[in-house]
Scaffold this motif. Structure first.
Motif, PDB file in Angstrom:
ATOM      1  N   GLN A   1       0.831  -1.208   0.000  1.00  0.00           N
ATOM      2  CA  GLN A   1       0.000   0.000   0.000  1.00  0.00           C
ATOM      3  C   GLN A   1       0.870   1.265   0.000  1.00  0.00           C
ATOM      4  O   GLN A   1       0.532   2.249  -0.649  1.00  0.00           O
ATOM      5  N   MET A   2       1.977   1.235   0.719  1.00  0.00           N
ATOM      6  CA  MET A   2       2.890   2.383   0.727  1.00  0.00           C
ATOM      7  C   MET A   2       3.493   2.601  -0.656  1.00  0.00           C
ATOM      8  O   MET A   2       3.639   3.746  -1.109  1.00  0.00           O
ATOM      9  N   ILE A   3       3.845   1.518  -1.323  1.00  0.00           N
ATOM     10  CA  ILE A   3       4.399   1.624  -2.668  1.00  0.00           C
ATOM     11  C   ILE A   3       3.365   2.215  -3.623  1.00  0.00           C
ATOM     12  O   ILE A   3       3.673   3.100  -4.419  1.00  0.00           O
ATOM     13  N   ILE A   4       2.134   1.742  -3.546  1.00  0.00           N
ATOM     14  CA  ILE A   4       1.072   2.259  -4.405  1.00  0.00           C
ATOM     15  C   ILE A   4       0.854   3.744  -4.138  1.00  0.00           C
ATOM     16  O   ILE A   4       0.728   4.551  -5.061  1.00  0.00           O
ATOM     17  N   SER A   5       0.837   4.119  -2.877  1.00  0.00           N
ATOM     18  CA  SER A   5       0.632   5.517  -2.504  1.00  0.00           C
ATOM     19  C   SER A   5       1.755   6.396  -3.031  1.00  0.00           C
ATOM     20  O   SER A   5       1.519   7.467  -3.609  1.00  0.00           O
ATOM     21  N   ARG A   6       2.983   5.966  -2.847  1.00  0.00           N
ATOM     22  CA  ARG A   6       4.135   6.751  -3.301  1.00  0.00           C
ATOM     23  C   ARG A   6       4.170   6.852  -4.834  1.00  0.00           C
ATOM     24  O   ARG A   6       4.496   7.892  -5.392  1.00  0.00           O
ATOM     25  N   THR A   7       3.811   5.776  -5.500  1.00  0.00           N
ATOM     26  CA  THR A   7       3.758   5.788  -6.953  1.00  0.00           C
ATOM     27  C   THR A   7       2.742   6.806  -7.445  1.00  0.00           C
ATOM     28  O   THR A   7       3.005   7.564  -8.381  1.00  0.00           O
ATOM     29  N   ALA A   8       1.581   6.857  -6.808  1.00  0.00           N
ATOM     30  CA  ALA A   8       0.552   7.828  -7.184  1.00  0.00           C
ATOM     31  C   ALA A   8       1.053   9.253  -6.961  1.00  0.00           C
ATOM     32  O   ALA A   8       0.822  10.140  -7.798  1.00  0.00           O
ATOM     33  N   GLU A   9       1.754   9.490  -5.853  1.00  0.00           N
ATOM     34  CA  GLU A   9       2.311  10.821  -5.576  1.00  0.00           C
ATOM     35  C   GLU A   9       3.331  11.215  -6.646  1.00  0.00           C
ATOM     36  O   GLU A   9       3.321  12.345  -7.138  1.00  0.00           O
ATOM     37  N   LEU A  10       4.199  10.291  -7.002  1.00  0.00           N
ATOM     38  CA  LEU A  10       5.219  10.582  -8.003  1.00  0.00           C
ATOM     39  C   LEU A  10       4.610  10.848  -9.378  1.00  0.00           C
ATOM     40  O   LEU A  10       5.060  11.728 -10.102  1.00  0.00           O
ATOM     41  N   ARG A  11       3.580  10.099  -9.724  1.00  0.00           N
ATOM     42  CA  ARG A  11       2.908  10.332 -11.009  1.00  0.00           C
ATOM     43  C   ARG A  11       2.249  11.708 -11.032  1.00  0.00           C
ATOM     44  O   ARG A  11       2.288  12.406 -12.052  1.00  0.00           O
ATOM     45  N   THR A  12       1.655  12.116  -9.915  1.00  0.00           N
ATOM     46  CA  THR A  12       1.034  13.442  -9.835  1.00  0.00           C
ATOM     47  C   THR A  12       2.080  14.539  -9.967  1.00  0.00           C
ATOM     48  O   THR A  12       1.887  15.510 -10.700  1.00  0.00           O
ATOM     49  N   GLU A  13       3.199  14.377  -9.271  1.00  0.00           N
ATOM     50  CA  GLU A  13       4.285  15.363  -9.368  1.00  0.00           C
ATOM     51  C   GLU A  13       4.826  15.437 -10.792  1.00  0.00           C
ATOM     52  O   GLU A  13       5.100  16.522 -11.310  1.00  0.00           O
ATOM     53  N   ALA A  14       4.979  14.293 -11.442  1.00  0.00           N
ATOM     54  CA  ALA A  14       5.487  14.270 -12.815  1.00  0.00           C
ATOM     55  C   ALA A  14       4.515  14.962 -13.765  1.00  0.00           C
ATOM     56  O   ALA A  14       4.929  15.705 -14.656  1.00  0.00           O
ATOM     57  N   ALA A  15       3.229  14.733 -13.570  1.00  0.00           N
ATOM     58  CA  ALA A  15       2.228  15.375 -14.421  1.00  0.00           C
ATOM     59  C   ALA A  15       2.254  16.886 -14.229  1.00  0.00           C
ATOM     60  O   ALA A  15       2.166  17.656 -15.197  1.00  0.00           O
ATOM     61  N   ASP A  16       2.378  17.337 -12.985  1.00  0.00           N
ATOM     62  CA  ASP A  16       2.459  18.774 -12.706  1.00  0.00           C
ATOM     63  C   ASP A  16       3.703  19.380 -13.347  1.00  0.00           C
ATOM     64  O   ASP A  16       3.650  20.445 -13.961  1.00  0.00           O
ATOM     65  N   HIS A  17       4.820  18.695 -13.207  1.00  0.00           N
ATOM     66  CA  HIS A  17       6.081  19.184 -13.777  1.00  0.00           C
ATOM     67  C   HIS A  17       5.979  19.261 -15.306  1.00  0.00           C
ATOM     68  O   HIS A  17       6.413  20.228 -15.912  1.00  0.00           O
ATOM     69  N   ARG A  18       5.396  18.231 -15.905  1.00  0.00           N
ATOM     70  CA  ARG A  18       5.227  18.200 -17.350  1.00  0.00           C
ATOM     71  C   ARG A  18       4.340  19.355 -17.809  1.00  0.00           C
ATOM     72  O   ARG A  18       4.627  20.022 -18.803  1.00  0.00           O
ATOM     73  N   ARG A  19       3.261  19.618 -17.066  1.00  0.00           N
ATOM     74  CA  ARG A  19       2.347  20.701 -17.417  1.00  0.00           C
ATOM     75  C   ARG A  19       3.048  22.053 -17.335  1.00  0.00           C
ATOM     76  O   ARG A  19       2.896  22.902 -18.220  1.00  0.00           O
ATOM     77  N   VAL A  20       3.861  22.251 -16.308  1.00  0.00           N
ATOM     78  CA  VAL A  20       4.597  23.508 -16.158  1.00  0.00           C
ATOM     79  C   VAL A  20       5.568  23.697 -17.314  1.00  0.00           C
ATOM     80  O   VAL A  20       5.672  24.783 -17.886  1.00  0.00           O
ATOM     81  N   ARG A  21       6.282  22.645 -17.681  1.00  0.00           N
ATOM     82  CA  ARG A  21       7.238  22.749 -18.793  1.00  0.00           C
ATOM     83  C   ARG A  21       6.534  23.033 -20.107  1.00  0.00           C
ATOM     84  O   ARG A  21       7.036  23.782 -20.943  1.00  0.00           O
TER      85      ARG A  21
END
Length: 53
Positions: free
Chosen positions: A8-28
């Motif tokens: 569950q921790m891995i799933i949670s962290r993966t979701a957080e990282l995907r959200t951060e990556a999407a935000d970063h991609r949108r900013v770029r």
């Protein structure tokens, strides 16, 4: 730590990282679009002045 909790921790962290990556991609993408617009606008107006003269 049990395997279920770890999973569950891995799933949670993966979701957080995907959200951060999407935000970063949108900013770029926004920064690239702004840069393209500002550079393109200057070139178009410059060529427009030459062709009108």
């Amino acid at each position: 730590m049990g395997p279920e909790l770890h999973y569950q921790m891995i799933i949670s962290r993966t979701a957080e990282l995907r959200t951060e990556a999407a935000d970063h991609r949108r900013v770029r993408q926004v920064e690239a679009a702004k840069k393209e617009r500002s550079e393109g606008g200057l070139r178009r107006s410059l060529f427009g002045k030459f062709s009108a003269a």
